[in-house]
Design a protein around this motif. Structure first.
Motif, short mmCIF file in Angstrom:
data_model
loop_
_atom_site.label_atom_id
_atom_site.label_comp_id
_atom_site.label_asym_id
_atom_site.label_seq_id
_atom_site.Cartn_x
_atom_site.Cartn_y
_atom_site.Cartn_z
N TRP A 405 0.80 -1.22 0.00
CA TRP A 405 0.00 0.00 0.00
C TRP A 405 0.83 1.28 0.00
O TRP A 405 0.38 2.31 -0.51
CB TRP A 405 -0.96 0.00 1.19
CG TRP A 405 -0.31 0.21 2.53
CD1 TRP A 405 0.16 -0.74 3.38
CD2 TRP A 405 -0.07 1.47 3.17
NE1 TRP A 405 0.68 -0.17 4.50
CE2 TRP A 405 0.55 1.19 4.41
CE3 TRP A 405 -0.32 2.80 2.83
CZ2 TRP A 405 0.94 2.19 5.31
CZ3 TRP A 405 0.06 3.80 3.72
CH2 TRP A 405 0.67 3.49 4.93
N LYS A 406 2.06 1.25 0.52
CA LYS A 406 2.81 2.50 0.65
C LYS A 406 3.19 3.11 -0.70
O LYS A 406 2.87 4.28 -0.97
CB LYS A 406 4.04 2.27 1.52
CG LYS A 406 3.71 2.00 2.98
CD LYS A 406 4.97 1.79 3.81
CE LYS A 406 4.60 1.48 5.27
NZ LYS A 406 5.82 1.23 6.08
N PRO A 407 3.87 2.38 -1.60
CA PRO A 407 4.17 2.98 -2.90
C PRO A 407 2.92 3.24 -3.73
O PRO A 407 2.88 4.21 -4.50
CB PRO A 407 5.09 1.95 -3.57
CG PRO A 407 4.88 0.68 -2.84
CD PRO A 407 4.51 1.04 -1.45
N LEU A 408 1.90 2.40 -3.57
CA LEU A 408 0.65 2.64 -4.29
C LEU A 408 0.01 3.93 -3.83
O LEU A 408 -0.49 4.72 -4.64
CB LEU A 408 -0.31 1.47 -4.08
CG LEU A 408 0.06 0.15 -4.78
CD1 LEU A 408 -0.83 -0.98 -4.27
CD2 LEU A 408 -0.05 0.28 -6.29
N ALA A 409 0.01 4.17 -2.51
CA ALA A 409 -0.57 5.41 -1.98
C ALA A 409 0.22 6.63 -2.44
O ALA A 409 -0.36 7.67 -2.79
CB ALA A 409 -0.62 5.34 -0.45
N LEU A 410 1.55 6.50 -2.46
CA LEU A 410 2.38 7.62 -2.93
C LEU A 410 2.06 7.93 -4.39
O LEU A 410 1.95 9.11 -4.78
CB LEU A 410 3.86 7.24 -2.77
CG LEU A 410 4.87 8.29 -3.24
CD1 LEU A 410 4.77 9.55 -2.39
CD2 LEU A 410 6.29 7.72 -3.19
N TRP A 411 1.91 6.89 -5.19
CA TRP A 411 1.57 7.09 -6.59
C TRP A 411 0.20 7.76 -6.74
O TRP A 411 0.03 8.67 -7.55
CB TRP A 411 1.60 5.74 -7.32
CG TRP A 411 1.04 5.77 -8.70
CD1 TRP A 411 1.30 6.70 -9.67
CD2 TRP A 411 0.13 4.83 -9.28
NE1 TRP A 411 0.59 6.39 -10.83
CE2 TRP A 411 -0.12 5.26 -10.61
CE3 TRP A 411 -0.47 3.67 -8.81
CZ2 TRP A 411 -0.96 4.54 -11.45
CZ3 TRP A 411 -1.31 2.96 -9.66
CH2 TRP A 411 -1.55 3.40 -10.96
N GLN A 412 -0.77 7.34 -5.95
CA GLN A 412 -2.09 7.94 -6.03
C GLN A 412 -2.07 9.41 -5.66
O GLN A 412 -2.79 10.23 -6.24
CB GLN A 412 -3.08 7.17 -5.15
CG GLN A 412 -3.48 5.82 -5.72
CD GLN A 412 -4.16 5.93 -7.06
OE1 GLN A 412 -5.21 6.53 -7.21
NE2 GLN A 412 -3.53 5.33 -8.08
N VAL A 413 -1.25 9.78 -4.68
CA VAL A 413 -1.10 11.20 -4.34
C VAL A 413 -0.57 11.97 -5.54
O VAL A 413 -1.06 13.06 -5.87
CB VAL A 413 -0.16 11.36 -3.13
CG1 VAL A 413 0.20 12.84 -2.92
CG2 VAL A 413 -0.82 10.82 -1.86
N ALA A 414 0.41 11.39 -6.24
CA ALA A 414 0.96 12.03 -7.43
C ALA A 414 -0.10 12.14 -8.53
O ALA A 414 -0.17 13.17 -9.24
CB ALA A 414 2.17 11.26 -7.93
N GLU A 415 -0.93 11.11 -8.68
CA GLU A 415 -1.99 11.16 -9.69
C GLU A 415 -3.03 12.23 -9.35
O GLU A 415 -3.54 12.92 -10.24
CB GLU A 415 -2.66 9.79 -9.82
CG GLU A 415 -1.80 8.72 -10.50
CD GLU A 415 -1.67 8.92 -12.00
OE1 GLU A 415 -2.28 9.85 -12.55
OE2 GLU A 415 -0.93 8.13 -12.63
N ILE A 416 -3.36 12.35 -8.08
CA ILE A 416 -4.32 13.38 -7.67
C ILE A 416 -3.77 14.77 -7.99
O ILE A 416 -4.47 15.63 -8.54
CB ILE A 416 -4.62 13.26 -6.16
CG1 ILE A 416 -5.38 11.96 -5.87
CG2 ILE A 416 -5.44 14.46 -5.67
CD1 ILE A 416 -5.48 11.64 -4.38
#
Length: 505
Positions: A405-416
């Motif tokens: 979940w950690k790198p996925l969450a970081l990526w989602q922040v970047a997508e937002i």
């Protein structure tokens, strides 16, 4: 996306199959998706529910329905979450759909609710009853610029919508029906992803159902249609239904071009395992399905059919891509528009060669989802355009490749951040609206933030491939839940520092 870009380009689980002969696929793997190890599996069904009643056809049918319901029940919460995600995506577009913002070139950006679906209804002649690809147009650029399956989807929805008399209401209905279809694709894709993840990790599909990037980008374009076809192809492959897998993959490629990258993943694992017959059957079905839907249009409406391919080849660097940054900043070589097509192809080829080397030298054969993610990420990083809705391409494969979940969450922040940045950047480019938007420097932080977070996820996947003990999916003796014939197959070829290692048995 871009206003121009936007105009571009369950089956049974493994334990429900007849077991395949051991000689065909090597020794039966322990922990195969949905199956018990052979030593623990008897010849009799484990329960009365699985045996089913035998006192007449009526009772037998009732028993089958009961068993089917029991199998579907674990997926019901995920279907509900996917429906929630689809609804939230629709509500996000509220200022455009119900407030009229999509009729204002500024408000659709400041309300962050832009969609291609509404303007292309008018811009591609669907509102006038024109048939995609076959329509007579004043300019070549007025043809539908998508592969044929999407053109037929657009045409079908437009025909259903034509019963609405009022023009404005008809356009809104076209959008609503398209959204309803894309919502069904999202729900179906989530359920397929859950099946691919396996019974122990089915909740990983929650990322696809309600990830912020998916909710924000779901209805910008028709991309979810290609997503459900791609996931369906991999699900069929995982259940060793190669012809169905090939048909779905061919249709996916005829919907959006990116599923073509998955052929490379399948080829690399075929080289490692020598499972050539399933691969060739799948490729034959893929080619056949693609030809069936493309050849009639090629023959009778070649100009319209070729619009997507000509546009993809001739377009320049567009919003969201790294090439756009290089050109805007005037970088030598990398920012040269005359070399863009060559550099794009060359950079993609180079990354794919590195992925191939990784796949063929890794100590243990990579999982199919890992290679699908790496090849698709490479395609996105080197593409001429990187629209905000492209996030829906990658989410399911990123999660299946590495459900951390950690790198996925970081990526989602970047997508937002990118999602908001692109609209604010476009507003800032409008005359007199610079105060409403952001500068190019700020916008490019979003471009690079998204790219770098994906590179980070790729690096973790590479680490998992080289050191399989770190792979969360392969814990507890699991091999490749979505690998189909690759699951538990012996490595028959591996490149080593001293040459090519071969196993004949």
């Amino acid at each position: 996306m871009s206003i121009e870009d936007e105009r571009e380009p369950e089956p049974a689980a493994a334990h429900e199959r007849e077991p395949e002969p051991a000689a065909a696929h090597g020794p039966e793997p322990a922990g195969e998706l949905g199956r018990e190890p052979a030593a623990e599996r008897g010849t009799e069904p484990d329960s009365a529910a699985e045996r089913g009643p035998v006192d007449g056809p009526g009772l037998k049918d009732a028993g089958a329905v009961t068993v089917l319901g029991a199998r579907a029940l674990p997926y019901l919460p995920l279907a509900m979450f996917a429906t929630l995600g689809a609804l939230l995506a629709y509500l996000w577009k509220w200022p455009c759909r119900f407030g009229g913002a999509w009729n204002d070139g500024t408000l659709q950006f400041t309300n962050f609710c832009y969609t291609d679906i509404y303007p292309l209804y008018f811009g591609r002649g669907l509102a006038d009853g024109k048939v995609p690809y076959f329509a007579e147009v004043k300019d070549f650029a007025d043809h539908v610029e998508y592969p044929v399956v999407l053109g037929w989807v657009m045409d079908l929805v437009a025909r259903v919508t034509s019963v609405v008399a009022d023009g404005a209401s008809r356009a809104a209905t076209f959008y609503d029906l398209t959204v309803l279809l894309m919502a069904a694709c999202l729900v179906g894709g989530v359920l397929m992803m859950a099946r691919l993840a396996g019974p122990d990790r089915r909740w990983d599909a929650l990322w696809y159902a309600v990830a912020p990037g998916v909710i924000l980008g779901a209805y910008i374009n028709w991309d979810l249609a290609a997503g459900v076809l791609s996931l369906g192809a991999l699900l069929a492959w995982s259940q060793r239904r190669q012809v169905l897998s090939g048909v779905l993959l061919g249709l996916a490629i005829a919907t959006k071009f990116y599923p073509l990258m998955f052929i490379g993943a399948l080829l690399l694992l075929t080289l490692r395992t020598f499972e050539w017959r399933p691969f060739l059957r799948t490729m034959a079905a893929t080619a056949g399905a693609w030809l069936v839907v493309n050849v009639p249009v090629m023959i009778f409406a070649f100009d319209g059919w070729s619009r997507f391919y000509v546009f993809s080849q001739e377009r320049g660097a567009d919003w969201g891509s790294l090439w756009f940054f290089f050109q805007q900043r005037g970088w030598p070589v990398l920012g040269d528009p005359e070399r863009l097509s060559i550099m794009g192809i060359a950079s993609l080829a180079l990354i794919c060669l590195l992925i191939a080397a990784l796949a063929l030298t890794a100590p243990t054969r990579p999982r199919l989802a890992q290679l699908c993610f790496l090849t698709l990420a490479a395609f996105m990083l080197t593409n001429k355009v990187w629209s905000p809705q492209f996030v829906v391409w990658l989410v399911p494969f990123a999660v299946l490749a590495r459900p951390n979940w950690k790198p996925l969450a970081l990526w989602q922040v970047a997508e937002i951040w990118y999602f908001f940045a692109i609209w604010l950047y476009l507003v800032g480019l409008q005359d007199g609206n610079a105060h409403l938007g952001i500068t190019a420097d700020t916008y490019f932080t979003a471009v690079w933030g998204r790219a770098l977070t994906i590179v980070i996820m790729m690096a973790f996947v590479v680490r998992d491939i080289m050191r399989p003990e770190h792979d969360l999916v392969r814990q507890g003796g699991v091999d490749d839940p979505s690998g189909g014939v690759f699951d538990g197959a012996p490595d028959r070829l591996r490149l080593t520092g001293t040459g090519i290692g071969l196993r004949t048995a």
